[in-house]
Design a protein around this motif. Structure first.
Motif, PDB file in Angstrom:
ATOM      1  N   UNK A 299       4.971   2.248  -3.756  1.00  0.00           N
ATOM      2  CA  UNK A 299       4.437   2.858  -2.506  1.00  0.00           C
ATOM      3  C   UNK A 299       5.226   1.891  -1.178  1.00  0.00           C
ATOM      4  N   UNK A 300       6.466   1.925  -1.476  1.00  0.00           N
ATOM      5  CA  UNK A 300       7.232   1.414  -0.309  1.00  0.00           C
ATOM      6  C   UNK A 300       7.038   1.988   1.006  1.00  0.00           C
ATOM      7  N   UNK A 301       6.618   1.070   1.942  1.00  0.00           N
ATOM      8  CA  UNK A 301       6.482   1.402   3.314  1.00  0.00           C
ATOM      9  C   UNK A 301       7.527   1.000   4.397  1.00  0.00           C
ATOM     10  N   UNK A 302       7.721  -0.392   4.122  1.00  0.00           N
ATOM     11  CA  UNK A 302       8.839  -1.184   5.040  1.00  0.00           C
ATOM     12  C   UNK A 302       9.633  -1.836   4.056  1.00  0.00           C
ATOM     13  N   UNK A 303      10.593  -2.620   4.537  1.00  0.00           N
ATOM     14  CA  UNK A 303      11.479  -3.200   3.949  1.00  0.00           C
ATOM     15  C   UNK A 303      10.792  -4.397   3.052  1.00  0.00           C
ATOM     16  N   UNK A 304       9.845  -4.909   3.593  1.00  0.00           N
ATOM     17  CA  UNK A 304       9.171  -6.034   2.995  1.00  0.00           C
ATOM     18  C   UNK A 304       7.751  -5.794   2.695  1.00  0.00           C
ATOM     19  N   UNK A 305       7.090  -4.688   2.868  1.00  0.00           N
ATOM     20  CA  UNK A 305       5.691  -4.267   2.641  1.00  0.00           C
ATOM     21  C   UNK A 305       5.532  -2.918   1.828  1.00  0.00           C
ATOM     22  N   UNK A 306       4.498  -2.799   1.215  1.00  0.00           N
ATOM     23  CA  UNK A 306       4.116  -1.336   0.723  1.00  0.00           C
ATOM     24  C   UNK A 306       2.588  -1.199   1.243  1.00  0.00           C
ATOM     25  N   UNK A 307       2.419   0.110   1.308  1.00  0.00           N
ATOM     26  CA  UNK A 307       1.202   0.693   1.738  1.00  0.00           C
ATOM     27  C   UNK A 307       0.834   2.150   1.065  1.00  0.00           C
ATOM     28  N   UNK A 308      -0.253   2.330   1.208  1.00  0.00           N
ATOM     29  CA  UNK A 308      -0.900   3.827   1.003  1.00  0.00           C
ATOM     30  C   UNK A 308      -1.536   4.086   2.248  1.00  0.00           C
ATOM     31  N   UNK A 309      -1.765   5.635   2.309  1.00  0.00           N
ATOM     32  CA  UNK A 309      -2.380   6.087   3.586  1.00  0.00           C
ATOM     33  C   UNK A 309      -3.495   7.031   2.868  1.00  0.00           C
ATOM     34  N   UNK A 310      -4.714   6.823   3.499  1.00  0.00           N
ATOM     35  CA  UNK A 310      -5.814   7.787   3.149  1.00  0.00           C
ATOM     36  C   UNK A 310      -6.026   8.778   4.218  1.00  0.00           C
ATOM     37  N   UNK A 311      -5.691   9.971   4.222  1.00  0.00           N
ATOM     38  CA  UNK A 311      -5.783  11.042   5.332  1.00  0.00           C
ATOM     39  C   UNK A 311      -7.315  11.732   4.974  1.00  0.00           C
ATOM     40  N   UNK A 312      -7.696  11.619   5.947  1.00  0.00           N
ATOM     41  CA  UNK A 312      -9.485  12.009   5.707  1.00  0.00           C
ATOM     42  C   UNK A 312     -10.026  13.051   6.840  1.00  0.00           C
TER      43      UNK A 312
END
Length: 389
Positions: free
Chosen positions: A142-155
């Motif tokens: 779930x790589x988002x930036x160089x130093x963080x990961x994230x998921x998105x919930x589109x609703x």
């Protein structure tokens, strides 16, 4: 003393078990699984959401402390953290997604007669996304930036409720506007979105499907005014214009006329500009529709604060999506139960009462009535407790 089913069991009685089994068979959820069923997995994850349990060991310990009650709730296998972990890794998350859509259909029918703050005859929806931060070391997929990961919930939220009617989960790198390509569009419905969704080709696609949109314009909008309608300054409307786009790319994406409404929010002393393809409704109503978009932000805030979707008990894609969809199922199940029982309190108050009484053997209606009465008898506690959401 009431010796009937526990509160947890009473809540599960509003769960359509036949449709759940159909979802399991559709995705072969019971393939080569004899001891720990898909329903057992759902109950474990549902309990974690309701009771605030945040780890596999936490779930195992707390459930096994109520061993004599588990069978009557619906568990048919032993609760083991290793078994639950394996199920979260292997069992298809789409089972819970499909079941969530079943609950969405039930909730929409129950809440379709509810009023909204805007006087409209057609359905009104709000569309947005929220980002759930993750640890890049644990969630490298779930790589988002160089130093963080994230998921998105589109609703997509039906504002008569509000009920989530369409949800998709992606990695953090997926841009919000791309989800407009997958958005289910109903004819004559109105969709309100923030300016992050301004893509004229995609907005024109919504227009061609017979639906309407209200979106906030970007600051660098280039347009040509064709003519203006009379404006009502008392309502905050500063301009109501029919425009065409002038830049080559935007005009190619949306070759037809648009309506531009400039509005001043007197409460915040802020000027806002909206674009819409609806030329019939009053200009003040356009601003009121966009204001209702805030309901989707409140929904995200609600589930992040009161359900467990910010920390996960598994690190795979399957485990993360399973946990998010079960959280949405619990939100919908609580909303359905509240409506069917006619409980006279907010959804959060109702959930809070259920959380602390999951294994009590009292009717839900009686529990809620007692809790609300105690809260009314001691109004000074309102500043200390969370019953007033």
């Amino acid at each position: 003393m009431h010796t009937g089913p526990t509160v947890f069991k009473q809540l599960l009685q509003f769960l359509p078990r036949y449709e759940f089994n159909l979802c399991v068979r559709r995705h072969r959820g019971e393939y080569r699984e004899k001891k720990f069923s898909t329903y057992d997995q759902f109950l474990c994850l549902a309990y974690a959401q309701m009771a605030g349990r945040e780890s596999l060991r936490d779930i195992e310990t707390c459930l096994n402390s109520h061993q004599e009650k588990l069978y009557h709730i619906g568990f048919r296998g032993d609760v083991s953290r290793t078994t639950l972990a394996d199920a979260n890794e292997r069992r298809d998350w789409r089972i819970f997604q499909d079941f969530g859509h079943v609950l969405i259909g039930i909730a929409q029918q129950l809440y379709q007669a509810d009023a909204i703050a805007v006087e409209l005859t057609q359905p009104l929806y709000a569309f947005d996304s929220t980002t759930i931060d993750l640890c890049l070391t644990l969630f490298p997929w779930a790589e988002f930036r160089k130093t963080k990961a994230a998921v998105k919930m589109h609703t997509l939220i039906d504002l008569r409720g509000p009920i989530p009617t369409w949800v998709t989960i992606t990695t953090g790198k997926v841009h919000d506007v791309r989800m407009l390509d997958h958005l289910p569009v109903a004819k004559d419905a109105i969709y309100t979105m923030d300016r992050g969704y301004v893509d004229f080709a995609r907005l024109h696609s919504i227009h061609k499907q017979g639906a309407f949109f209200v979106v906030r314009a970007k600051d660098n909008l280039k347009c040509q005014r064709l003519y203006s309608h009379p404006k009502d300054k008392e309502s905050g409307v500063r301009a109501d214009q029919i425009i065409t786009l002038v830049t080559q790319k935007s005009k190619k994406g949306y070759p037809e006329k648009l309506r531009r409404v400039s509005y001043v929010d007197k409460e915040r002393n802020k000027r806002l500009v909206f674009l819409t393809n609806n030329f019939e409704i009053p200009a003040a109503t356009v601003a009121a529709i966009y204001k209702q978009r805030w309901q989707v932000e409140l929904f995200f805030k609600w589930i992040k604060q009161h359900l467990r979707i910010k920390s996960f008990i598994g690190t795979s894609v399957n485990a993360v999506k399973s946990q998010i969809w079960v959280a949405l199922c619990i939100y919908l199940l609580v909303a359905i139960t509240k409506k069917k029982l006619g409980v006279p309190c907010s959804l959060y108050t109702f959930l809070q009462i259920l959380e602390v009484n999951l294994f009590e053997k009292k009717p839900i209606s009686s529990l809620v009535a007692e809790a609300l009465k105690r809260n009314a008898d001691y109004p000074e506690r309102n500043q200390l407790n969370l019953f007033n959401y």
